[in-house]
Design a protein around this motif. Structure first.
Motif, mmCIF file in Angstrom:
data_model
loop_
_atom_site.group_PDB
_atom_site.id
_atom_site.type_symbol
_atom_site.label_atom_id
_atom_site.label_comp_id
_atom_site.label_asym_id
_atom_site.label_seq_id
_atom_site.Cartn_x
_atom_site.Cartn_y
_atom_site.Cartn_z
ATOM 1 N N GLU A 1 0.823 -1.205 0.000
ATOM 2 C CA GLU A 1 0.000 0.000 0.000
ATOM 3 C C GLU A 1 0.856 1.254 0.000
ATOM 4 O OE1 GLU A 1 -2.521 -0.396 3.371
ATOM 5 O OE2 GLU A 1 -3.879 -1.848 2.408
ATOM 6 N N LYS A 2 1.964 1.222 0.738
ATOM 7 C CA LYS A 2 2.868 2.368 0.778
ATOM 8 C C LYS A 2 3.498 2.603 -0.592
ATOM 9 C CE LYS A 2 6.851 4.179 3.318
ATOM 10 N NZ LYS A 2 7.840 3.898 4.404
ATOM 11 N N ILE A 3 3.958 1.515 -1.220
ATOM 12 C CA ILE A 3 4.549 1.628 -2.560
ATOM 13 C C ILE A 3 3.497 2.112 -3.555
ATOM 14 C CG2 ILE A 3 5.554 0.324 -4.477
ATOM 15 C CD1 ILE A 3 6.880 -1.477 -2.399
ATOM 16 N N GLY A 4 2.272 1.590 -3.427
ATOM 17 C CA GLY A 4 1.202 1.990 -4.333
ATOM 18 C C GLY A 4 0.913 3.474 -4.265
ATOM 19 N N LYS A 5 0.886 4.023 -3.053
ATOM 20 C CA LYS A 5 0.659 5.466 -2.904
ATOM 21 C C LYS A 5 1.784 6.255 -3.559
ATOM 22 C CE LYS A 5 -1.959 5.014 1.400
ATOM 23 N NZ LYS A 5 -1.974 5.291 2.862
ATOM 24 N N GLY A 6 3.032 5.768 -3.389
ATOM 25 C CA GLY A 6 4.165 6.446 -4.006
ATOM 26 C C GLY A 6 4.078 6.423 -5.524
ATOM 27 N N VAL A 7 3.633 5.282 -6.066
ATOM 28 C CA VAL A 7 3.494 5.164 -7.524
ATOM 29 C C VAL A 7 2.435 6.125 -8.037
ATOM 30 C CG1 VAL A 7 2.761 3.623 -9.377
ATOM 31 C CG2 VAL A 7 4.320 2.789 -7.615
ATOM 32 N N LEU A 8 1.310 6.229 -7.332
ATOM 33 C CA LEU A 8 0.252 7.142 -7.758
ATOM 34 C C LEU A 8 0.717 8.589 -7.733
ATOM 35 C CD1 LEU A 8 -2.857 5.541 -5.992
ATOM 36 C CD2 LEU A 8 -2.273 5.467 -8.423
ATOM 37 N N ILE A 9 1.491 8.950 -6.706
ATOM 38 C CA ILE A 9 2.018 10.311 -6.631
ATOM 39 C C ILE A 9 2.969 10.574 -7.790
ATOM 40 C CG2 ILE A 9 3.472 11.856 -5.272
ATOM 41 C CD1 ILE A 9 2.325 10.531 -2.761
ATOM 42 N N PHE A 10 3.830 9.567 -8.094
ATOM 43 C CA PHE A 10 4.760 9.709 -9.213
ATOM 44 C C PHE A 10 4.006 9.887 -10.529
ATOM 45 C CE2 PHE A 10 6.868 7.606 -12.780
ATOM 46 C CZ PHE A 10 8.013 8.377 -12.884
ATOM 47 N N ILE A 11 2.950 9.076 -10.747
ATOM 48 C CA ILE A 11 2.176 9.171 -11.976
ATOM 49 C C ILE A 11 1.519 10.542 -12.104
ATOM 50 C CG2 ILE A 11 0.118 8.281 -13.159
ATOM 51 C CD1 ILE A 11 0.825 5.527 -12.104
ATOM 52 N N LEU A 12 1.014 11.061 -10.980
ATOM 53 C CA LEU A 12 0.376 12.378 -10.993
ATOM 54 C C LEU A 12 1.375 13.468 -11.377
ATOM 55 C CD1 LEU A 12 -2.073 14.151 -10.449
ATOM 56 C CD2 LEU A 12 -1.398 14.241 -8.041
ATOM 57 N N ILE A 13 2.563 13.428 -10.757
ATOM 58 C CA ILE A 13 3.589 14.423 -11.077
ATOM 59 C C ILE A 13 4.034 14.280 -12.534
ATOM 60 C CG2 ILE A 13 5.935 15.186 -10.549
ATOM 61 C CD1 ILE A 13 5.427 14.347 -7.651
ATOM 62 N N PHE A 14 4.240 13.022 -12.964
ATOM 63 C CA PHE A 14 4.656 12.774 -14.349
ATOM 64 C C PHE A 14 3.606 13.275 -15.334
ATOM 65 C CE2 PHE A 14 4.710 10.073 -18.135
ATOM 66 C CZ PHE A 14 6.021 10.250 -18.562
ATOM 67 N N PHE A 15 2.327 13.101 -14.989
ATOM 68 C CA PHE A 15 1.249 13.559 -15.865
ATOM 69 C C PHE A 15 1.312 15.076 -16.059
ATOM 70 C CE2 PHE A 15 -2.993 15.444 -16.211
ATOM 71 C CZ PHE A 15 -3.433 14.874 -17.399
ATOM 72 N N VAL A 16 1.589 15.803 -14.982
ATOM 73 C CA VAL A 16 1.674 17.266 -15.082
ATOM 74 C C VAL A 16 2.783 17.673 -16.054
ATOM 75 C CG1 VAL A 16 2.169 19.384 -13.819
ATOM 76 C CG2 VAL A 16 0.712 17.630 -12.787
ATOM 77 N N PHE A 17 3.970 17.078 -15.881
ATOM 78 C CA PHE A 17 5.081 17.407 -16.775
ATOM 79 C C PHE A 17 4.785 16.964 -18.211
ATOM 80 C CE2 PHE A 17 7.473 17.633 -12.762
ATOM 81 C CZ PHE A 17 8.164 18.830 -12.963
ATOM 82 N N ALA A 18 4.155 15.793 -18.372
ATOM 83 C CA ALA A 18 3.822 15.312 -19.716
ATOM 84 C C ALA A 18 2.818 16.235 -20.394
ATOM 85 C CB ALA A 18 3.260 13.889 -19.626
#
Length: 244
Positions: free
Chosen positions: A214-231
């Motif tokens: 669950e901790k890793i999953g939250k980190g992945v979602l945060i990464f995807i959100l940040i990556f989406f903004v830059f993309a």
């Protein structure tokens, strides 16, 4: 080996084949509560391991995850001479267990994932005296289960309580729940907490890496959100000349 494999393959089917329609009580487990996990492990090792095992869970992994020092775990939670690196297995002979209980007691490593925490919590609190059954007890959640009430010494002897009620103009005896004789070592609230701790431990063993996942999953979602903004910003920059 083939018999164990067959039992494991059939366990989910057998587990869901028997049951009842009574409402399930909420277990309210908390995998972050290390003290609850430790108490649950103690209950399992003292009352359940004689028949049930956890052949996919190691002592060492368990002790480390629930915050028990290895030397303490070896001294107070291991009773059959295994090494701390061994799997949690029962010494009950397979053939004898099948004879005594009609079927070998199932491995409990994944029982929470098959049944669910609320089902287990309700099941362990709904045994009652039934002289017609081989072990003298039955269960409201799992009717005609072939298991003795191993925690009766803690809970006391539970019986179906009845009272007379007026139904369709006639006085009729109806079941109104379970009541113990008060001779258990624990109060009703203490027993409920003991079962909650046990279910909490079984939930942990069903998925030991759940909190980490669950901790890793939250980190992945945060990464995807940040990556989406830059993309998105990069896409706008690439396409601004095309729009012109």
């Amino acid at each position: 080996m083939k018999k164990w494999l067959t039992t494991l393959l059939l366990l989910p089917t057998l587990a869901f084949a028997a049951g009842s329609n009574i409402p399930l009580d909420e277990a309210g487990i908390d995998l972050k509560d290390k003290e609850s996990l430790q108490r649950g492990a103690q209950t399992f090792m003292n009352y359940c391991l004689g028949c049930h095992q956890m052949q996919y869970q190691r002592y060492q992994r368990t002790f480390e995850d629930i915050g028990v020092p290895l030397e303490i775990g070896e001294q107070y939670l291991q009773f059959t001479g295994e090494k701390v690196s061994d799997y949690i297995t029962s010494n009950m002979p397979y053939e004898s267990a099948a004879t005594w209980f009609g079927a070998p007691p199932p491995d409990l490593t994944l029982v929470n994932r098959v049944r669910g925490s609320d089902w287990l919590y309700t099941y362990m609190r709904t045994f009652y005296v039934d002289a017609s059954r081989p072990f003298g007890v039955n269960n409201l959640t799992f009717p005609n289960v072939g298991m003795p009430h191993v925690l009766e010494g803690l809970q006391g002897t539970p019986r179906l309580a009845t009272e007379m009620r007026m139904i369709d103009g006639e006085m009729t005896e109806v079941d109104v729940g379970l009541r113990t004789d008060g001779n258990g070592k624990l109060t009703s609230d203490e027993y409920d907490q003991t079962i909650r701790d046990l279910v909490n431990f079984l939930a942990y063993t069903g998925e030991p890496s759940r909190l980490q996942s669950e901790k890793i999953g939250k980190g992945v979602l945060i990464f995807i959100l940040i990556f989406f903004v830059f993309a998105y910003l990069l896409k706008k920059d690439y396409w601004k000349d095309v729009k012109k």
